[in-house]
Design a protein around this motif. Structure first.
Motif, PDB file in Angstrom:
ATOM      1  N   ILE A 108      46.384  -2.637  12.471  1.00 32.80           N
ATOM      2  CA  ILE A 108      46.135  -3.824  13.325  1.00 32.80           C
ATOM      3  C   ILE A 108      45.217  -3.473  14.593  1.00 32.80           C
ATOM      4  N   PRO A 109      44.274  -4.055  14.859  1.00 35.77           N
ATOM      5  CA  PRO A 109      43.464  -3.828  16.233  1.00 35.77           C
ATOM      6  C   PRO A 109      44.624  -4.092  17.409  1.00 35.77           C
ATOM      7  N   LYS A 110      44.269  -3.322  18.521  1.00 34.37           N
ATOM      8  CA  LYS A 110      44.996  -3.507  19.786  1.00 34.37           C
ATOM      9  C   LYS A 110      44.615  -4.664  20.406  1.00 34.37           C
ATOM     10  N   THR A 111      45.301  -5.663  20.588  1.00 36.50           N
ATOM     11  CA  THR A 111      45.040  -7.096  21.438  1.00 36.50           C
ATOM     12  C   THR A 111      46.237  -7.234  22.109  1.00 36.50           C
ATOM     13  N   PRO A 112      45.983  -8.041  23.392  1.00 36.10           N
ATOM     14  CA  PRO A 112      46.829  -8.226  24.156  1.00 36.10           C
ATOM     15  C   PRO A 112      48.264  -8.943  23.385  1.00 36.10           C
ATOM     16  N   GLU A 113      47.913  -9.602  22.255  1.00 37.52           N
ATOM     17  CA  GLU A 113      49.088 -10.407  21.404  1.00 37.52           C
ATOM     18  C   GLU A 113      50.000  -9.170  20.928  1.00 37.52           C
ATOM     19  N   HIS A 114      49.377  -8.074  20.433  1.00 40.03           N
ATOM     20  CA  HIS A 114      50.107  -7.087  19.700  1.00 40.03           C
ATOM     21  C   HIS A 114      50.553  -5.883  20.556  1.00 40.03           C
ATOM     22  N   ASP A 115      50.030  -5.597  21.604  1.00 36.70           N
ATOM     23  CA  ASP A 115      50.181  -4.609  22.475  1.00 36.70           C
ATOM     24  C   ASP A 115      50.603  -4.911  23.915  1.00 36.70           C
ATOM     25  N   LYS A 116      52.025  -4.600  24.517  1.00 36.35           N
ATOM     26  CA  LYS A 116      52.511  -5.099  25.312  1.00 36.35           C
ATOM     27  C   LYS A 116      51.799  -4.329  26.536  1.00 36.35           C
ATOM     28  N   ARG A 117      51.210  -3.072  26.516  1.00 35.92           N
ATOM     29  CA  ARG A 117      50.377  -2.510  27.734  1.00 35.92           C
ATOM     30  C   ARG A 117      49.282  -3.316  28.034  1.00 35.92           C
ATOM     31  N   LEU A 118      48.706  -3.608  26.950  1.00 39.40           N
ATOM     32  CA  LEU A 118      47.372  -4.412  26.916  1.00 39.40           C
ATOM     33  C   LEU A 118      47.672  -5.778  27.451  1.00 39.40           C
ATOM     34  N   GLN A 119      48.951  -6.309  27.153  1.00 41.76           N
ATOM     35  CA  GLN A 119      49.088  -7.593  27.701  1.00 41.76           C
ATOM     36  C   GLN A 119      49.267  -7.695  28.907  1.00 41.76           C
ATOM     37  N   LYS A 120      49.841  -6.562  29.770  1.00 45.59           N
ATOM     38  CA  LYS A 120      50.195  -6.487  31.286  1.00 45.59           C
ATOM     39  C   LYS A 120      48.821  -6.317  31.841  1.00 45.59           C
ATOM     40  N   LYS A 121      48.031  -5.541  31.264  1.00 47.93           N
ATOM     41  CA  LYS A 121      46.893  -5.239  31.695  1.00 47.93           C
ATOM     42  C   LYS A 121      45.720  -6.535  31.908  1.00 47.93           C
ATOM     43  N   PHE A 122      45.705  -7.229  30.738  1.00 46.76           N
ATOM     44  CA  PHE A 122      45.275  -8.611  30.636  1.00 46.76           C
ATOM     45  C   PHE A 122      45.665  -9.559  31.684  1.00 46.76           C
ATOM     46  N   GLU A 123      47.056  -9.689  31.865  1.00 53.21           N
ATOM     47  CA  GLU A 123      47.403 -10.740  32.755  1.00 53.21           C
ATOM     48  C   GLU A 123      47.371 -10.293  34.227  1.00 53.21           C
ATOM     49  N   LYS A 124      47.185  -9.058  34.564  1.00 51.34           N
ATOM     50  CA  LYS A 124      46.779  -8.386  35.829  1.00 51.34           C
ATOM     51  C   LYS A 124      45.166  -8.868  36.204  1.00 51.34           C
ATOM     52  N   MET A 125      44.650  -8.487  35.293  1.00 46.21           N
ATOM     53  CA  MET A 125      42.914  -8.876  35.380  1.00 46.21           C
ATOM     54  C   MET A 125      42.913 -10.300  35.766  1.00 46.21           C
ATOM     55  N   ALA A 126      43.433 -11.247  34.708  1.00 48.25           N
ATOM     56  CA  ALA A 126      43.318 -12.457  34.969  1.00 48.25           C
ATOM     57  C   ALA A 126      44.026 -13.139  36.499  1.00 48.25           C
ATOM     58  N   THR A 127      45.039 -12.375  36.737  1.00 44.21           N
ATOM     59  CA  THR A 127      45.410 -12.926  38.056  1.00 44.21           C
ATOM     60  C   THR A 127      44.453 -12.596  39.111  1.00 44.21           C
ATOM     61  N   GLU A 128      43.835 -11.241  38.931  1.00 41.49           N
ATOM     62  CA  GLU A 128      43.023 -10.857  39.901  1.00 41.49           C
ATOM     63  C   GLU A 128      41.538 -11.797  39.890  1.00 41.49           C
ATOM     64  N   LEU A 129      41.385 -12.091  38.756  1.00 38.14           N
ATOM     65  CA  LEU A 129      40.045 -12.953  38.769  1.00 38.14           C
ATOM     66  C   LEU A 129      40.250 -14.403  39.306  1.00 38.14           C
ATOM     67  N   GLN A 130      41.604 -14.897  39.186  1.00 33.99           N
ATOM     68  CA  GLN A 130      41.929 -16.086  39.776  1.00 33.99           C
ATOM     69  C   GLN A 130      41.610 -15.951  41.307  1.00 33.99           C
ATOM     70  N   ARG A 131      42.451 -14.801  41.948  1.00 40.46           N
ATOM     71  CA  ARG A 131      42.525 -14.507  43.346  1.00 40.46           C
ATOM     72  C   ARG A 131      41.074 -14.522  43.741  1.00 40.46           C
ATOM     73  N   GLN A 132      39.839 -13.558  43.037  1.00 37.52           N
ATOM     74  CA  GLN A 132      38.680 -13.507  43.607  1.00 37.52           C
ATOM     75  C   GLN A 132      38.166 -15.046  43.522  1.00 37.52           C
ATOM     76  N   LYS A 133      38.257 -15.800  42.490  1.00 40.53           N
ATOM     77  CA  LYS A 133      37.606 -17.095  42.322  1.00 40.53           C
ATOM     78  C   LYS A 133      38.056 -17.961  43.297  1.00 40.53           C
ATOM     79  N   ARG A 134      39.255 -17.733  43.875  1.00 39.53           N
ATOM     80  CA  ARG A 134      39.747 -18.745  44.849  1.00 39.53           C
ATOM     81  C   ARG A 134      39.316 -18.389  46.185  1.00 39.53           C
ATOM     82  N   SER A 135      38.948 -16.971  46.411  1.00 40.70           N
ATOM     83  CA  SER A 135      38.649 -16.539  47.713  1.00 40.70           C
ATOM     84  C   SER A 135      37.105 -16.883  47.577  1.00 40.70           C
ATOM     85  N   LEU A 136      36.551 -16.772  46.582  1.00 37.65           N
ATOM     86  CA  LEU A 136      34.933 -17.212  46.517  1.00 37.65           C
ATOM     87  C   LEU A 136      34.806 -18.687  46.960  1.00 37.65           C
ATOM     88  N   ASP A 137      35.642 -19.525  46.302  1.00 35.31           N
ATOM     89  CA  ASP A 137      35.507 -20.874  46.410  1.00 35.31           C
ATOM     90  C   ASP A 137      35.683 -21.373  47.905  1.00 35.31           C
TER      91      ASP A 137
END
Length: 198
Positions: free
Chosen positions: A110-139
């Motif tokens: 089973i390939p490691k994806t955010p759906e199967h791996d909790k550690r990856l899921q946390k990293k993914f969520e952190k990355m998404a939050t950071e991207l949203q923050r950057q996008k807001r500050s850019l806007d």
């Protein structure tokens, strides 16, 4: 006088429980063979290999269930094997299914994806939050400058700001473009000018 060969598996064939019954038999003084040889007198069988079942029947070896081992242990005596016969649930299945042992096969990859791996899921969520923050500050802070395909400057903010600062800048750029005010000529424009003068 008991030489046992133990083959005890879970119903789905993924867990081997033979060791537990091997230990119980040895504690009661029975000999336990690691291989099915000619000295074997009893086969403790549950969801084992079809080949073991067939060999035991062919040689006339006693096929007993795990209950026989348990009854001998609690009674502290050699109990009649006929009371606890082994059952073979796989006897009528095709041979390919009979031989299959899942525990010996590699687990499905089973390939490691955010759906199967909790550690990856946390990293993914952190990355998404950071991207949203950057996008807001850019806007909010950075005006977006875009260039048209011919090289001229075009202004297009991604969101309209309440202050009207961006629209004022846009108007000023449009005016400058019309008047060619304070815009340095490009090399192609300079070349055109020099050709016109000749």
């Amino acid at each position: 006088d008991v030489v046992a060969y133990v083959e005890v598996w879970s119903v789905n064939g993924t867990e081997n429980y033979s060791k537990t019954f091997t230990n119980q038999l040895e504690d009661m003084g029975a000999k336990v063979s690691k291989t099915f040889n000619k000295q074997v007198t009893h086969v403790v069988f549950k969801d084992g290999y079809q080949s073991t079942w067939d060999k035991a029947q062919k040689r006339g070896v006693k096929l007993v269930s795990v209950l026989w081992v348990e009854k001998c242990r609690t009674a502290r005596a050699h109990v009649d094997e006929a009371l606890f016969p082994a059952a073979n649930t796989k006897e009528h299945l095709p041979s390919l299914i009979k031989k299959k042992r899942k525990c010996m096969q590699p687990k499905d990859f089973i390939p490691k994806t955010p759906e199967h791996d909790k550690r990856l899921q946390k990293k993914f969520e952190k990355m998404a939050t950071e991207l949203q923050r950057q996008k807001r500050s850019l806007d909010n802070d950075v005006p977006v400058l875009l260039f048209e395909s011919n090289g001229s400057l075009m202004y297009s903010p991604t969101i309209k700001m309440c202050s009207g600062q961006h629209s004022a800048m846009q108007r000023r750029l449009q005016e400058m473009k019309k008047k060619r005010e304070n815009l340095s000529p490009t090399s192609s424009q300079m070349l055109e000018k020099s050709l016109d003068n000749q």
